[in-house]
Design an enzyme around this catalytic site. Structure first.
Site, PDB file in Angstrom:
ATOM      1  CE1 TYR A 137      -4.090   1.792   0.709  1.00  0.00           C
ATOM      2  CE2 TYR A 137      -3.157   2.510   2.804  1.00  0.00           C
ATOM      3  CZ  TYR A 137      -4.162   2.574   1.857  1.00  0.00           C
ATOM      4  OH  TYR A 137      -5.239   3.408   2.064  1.00  0.00           O
ATOM      5  CG  HIS A 142      -3.942   4.291  -3.275  1.00  0.00           C
ATOM      6  ND1 HIS A 142      -5.180   4.353  -3.889  1.00  0.00           N
ATOM      7  CD2 HIS A 142      -3.969   3.175  -2.498  1.00  0.00           C
ATOM      8  CE1 HIS A 142      -5.913   3.316  -3.500  1.00  0.00           C
ATOM      9  NE2 HIS A 142      -5.201   2.598  -2.652  1.00  0.00           N
ATOM     10  CD  GLU A 208      -6.678  -1.665  -5.257  1.00  0.00           C
ATOM     11  OE1 GLU A 208      -5.816  -2.559  -5.068  1.00  0.00           O
ATOM     12  OE2 GLU A 208      -7.236  -1.046  -4.338  1.00  0.00           O
ATOM     13  CD  GLU A 210      -1.946  -3.093  -6.561  1.00  0.00           C
ATOM     14  OE1 GLU A 210      -0.970  -3.817  -6.229  1.00  0.00           O
ATOM     15  OE2 GLU A 210      -3.007  -3.038  -5.915  1.00  0.00           O
ATOM     16  CD  GLN A 249     -11.090  -2.311  -0.231  1.00  0.00           C
ATOM     17  OE1 GLN A 249     -11.462  -2.124  -1.387  1.00  0.00           O
ATOM     18  NE2 GLN A 249      -9.938  -1.866   0.220  1.00  0.00           N
ATOM     19  CE1 TYR A 253     -10.424  -0.450   6.850  1.00  0.00           C
ATOM     20  CE2 TYR A 253     -12.781  -0.302   6.374  1.00  0.00           C
ATOM     21  CZ  TYR A 253     -11.608   0.277   6.836  1.00  0.00           C
ATOM     22  OH  TYR A 253     -11.619   1.566   7.271  1.00  0.00           O
TER      23      TYR A 253
HETATM   24 MN    MN Z   1      -4.102  -3.653  -4.255  1.00  0.00          MN
END
Ligand code: MN
Length: 426
Positions: A137, A142, A208, A210, A249, A253
């Site tokens: 993360y 972000h 996402e 990435e 999520q 979470y």
């Molecule tokens: Mn991710």
């Protein structure tokens, strides 16, 4: 061992378009099915796929200590486990064999027929068997955006964030490669204003943007990898779409972190671009303040200038680019992530995958997820076909691309394309 494969002056006898992500200086590694439906390890120059298993059998790797079946595998795990010296020797040899000046294979029509394939004759497979998958993360932008949206704009970053490369253990069983469609997940959510949770299709499926790095066997149980050595254990990088169901999520979470909102699917690009090929594109990471603890301190250039973009293609429509960002924005670099991951003695194996976390840049068009691009759906994005998107619709295809470029050479990752299908029905 010198990285002779990176020589920017080298050209290949194979045709390479000047905008290609795969010049002879790239030589990525992947796994594909050949036209005879044989699975093999290969590489790619321009739009030609190269069967490394066939090259090995025909003697083109003579002099390099390789087991006979090293390329006749359905994953790169064993090759990666052979270590950096082997990766370098093989890349250097491939560069030599396909060099314009080298007539050996160029003038051997019979061998070329066995070794070289057009892209439409092959089918890319998962390049590695991912044993363990961790997602970090590590983009400050972000983490700040998400913190501002869901908690408190004044204290967007939690107190640990600037000290610890925050991460969680993901699930490898749902990692797929390009062109494998995925289904909208169902799950439990707590709709805004409701007092009881409901079950149904996720309404907020997101991508996402990435990158992920693939490791080799790095350490034994109990043994930390020092940050100064960490890059030696990184084989290469891929584009990575870490699909997320934001509504699932959000409800699930607390307190243990991401679970079913994340593990229904993640998509990786099929060609692993080696860290060696990315050498010319090293740049410094953003300045870290406060200074990290000594076990996380790095000197020099440990980030890479990789241009990244994501686009959405509605069913039967044209692609709209929704995000342009760069890998270099990452606050925590890969060496720090791997050193942190192993500082407690956690073993890392060949084929393990470490996601960067969503890579958002400083501007509104450089955010790496729809959550941020549309600011929780409050600012929908216009598509070229006139429709709007807050999140990803059924039958949309999300496309990701990444490349590095300087005056001499362009090294890229190709495309990662994934279509989102409606909820699974038997
Ligand atoms: Mn991710």
């Amino acid at each position: 061992m010198p990285l002779s494969a990176n020589d920017p002056n080298r050209t290949s006898w194979l045709y390479v378009n000047k905008y290609s992500d795969f010049p002879i200086q790239n030589i990525p590694f992947g796994v594909f099915l050949t036209r005879e439906h044989i699975i093999t390890i290969g590489t790619r120059i321009g739009d030609t796929a190269i069967d490394l298993g066939a090259m090995h059998q025909l003697g083109y790797f003579d002099g390099i200590p390789l087991t006979d079946d090293i390329f006749l595998q359905d994953s790169l795990n064993d090759f990666i486990a052979d270590g950096r010296k082997t990766w370098r020797a093989v890349r250097n040899r491939v560069a030599e064999v396909f060099d314009s000046e080298n007539a050996t294979l160029r003038d051997n029509t019979k061998h070329k027929e066995i070794i070289c394939f057009r892209l439409d004759e092959i089918e890319m497979q998962m390049p590695v068997h991912v044993g363990d998958y961790t997602d970090f993360y590590s983009s400050k932008e972000h983490a700040t955006n998400v913190g501002a949206m869901f908690r408190d704009p004044e204290n967007a970053l939690l107190p640990n964030w600037l000290h610890v490369p925050v991460g969680y253990h993901g699930r490898s069983s749902s990692i797929v490669t390009t062109h494998i469609a995925i289904h909208r997940p169902q799950g439990q959510t707590m709709p805004e204003g409701a007092t009881k949770p409901v079950f149904g299709p996720s309404k907020l499926v997101d991508f996402e943007l990435e990158m992920a790095f693939i490791t080799t066997d790095a350490n034994d149980l109990g043994e930390p990898i020092p940050v100064s050595e960490a890059e030696e254990y990184i084989f290469g990088l891929v584009l990575f779409n870490d699909w997320s169901a934001r509504d699932i999520q959000k409800w699930e979470y607390v307190p243990l972190g991401p679970f079913l909102g994340k593990n229904f699917a993640s998509s990786m690009s099929p060609w692993i671009v080696t860290l060696d090929a990315l050498e010319p594109f090293r740049v410094e990471s953003p300045k870290q303040s406060p200074k990290p603890l000594p076990y996380l301190q790095t000197k020099g250039k440990h980030s890479f200038d990789i241009h990244l973009e994501a686009g959405i293609v509605p069913k039967g429509g044209k692609e709209t680019t929704v995000c342009k960002t760069n890998f270099k924005y990452m606050y925590w670099n890969m060496a720090q992530q791997l050193a942190h991951h192993t500082v407690n003695g956690c073993p890392v194996n060949s084929g393990d995958m470490m996601g960067s976390g969503t890579i958002s840049g400083p501007t509104e068009d450089s955010y790496g997820s729809m959550l941020e691009l549309t600011w929780k759906g409050t600012k929908p994005l216009k598509m070229k076909d006139g429709t709007e998107r807050k999140f990803i619709n059924d039958h949309d295809t999300v496309v990701m691309r990444g490349y590095c470029e300087n005056d001499d050479v362009r090294i890229g990752f190709g495309q990662l394309k994934t279509q989102l299908l409606p909820v699974f029905k038997k």
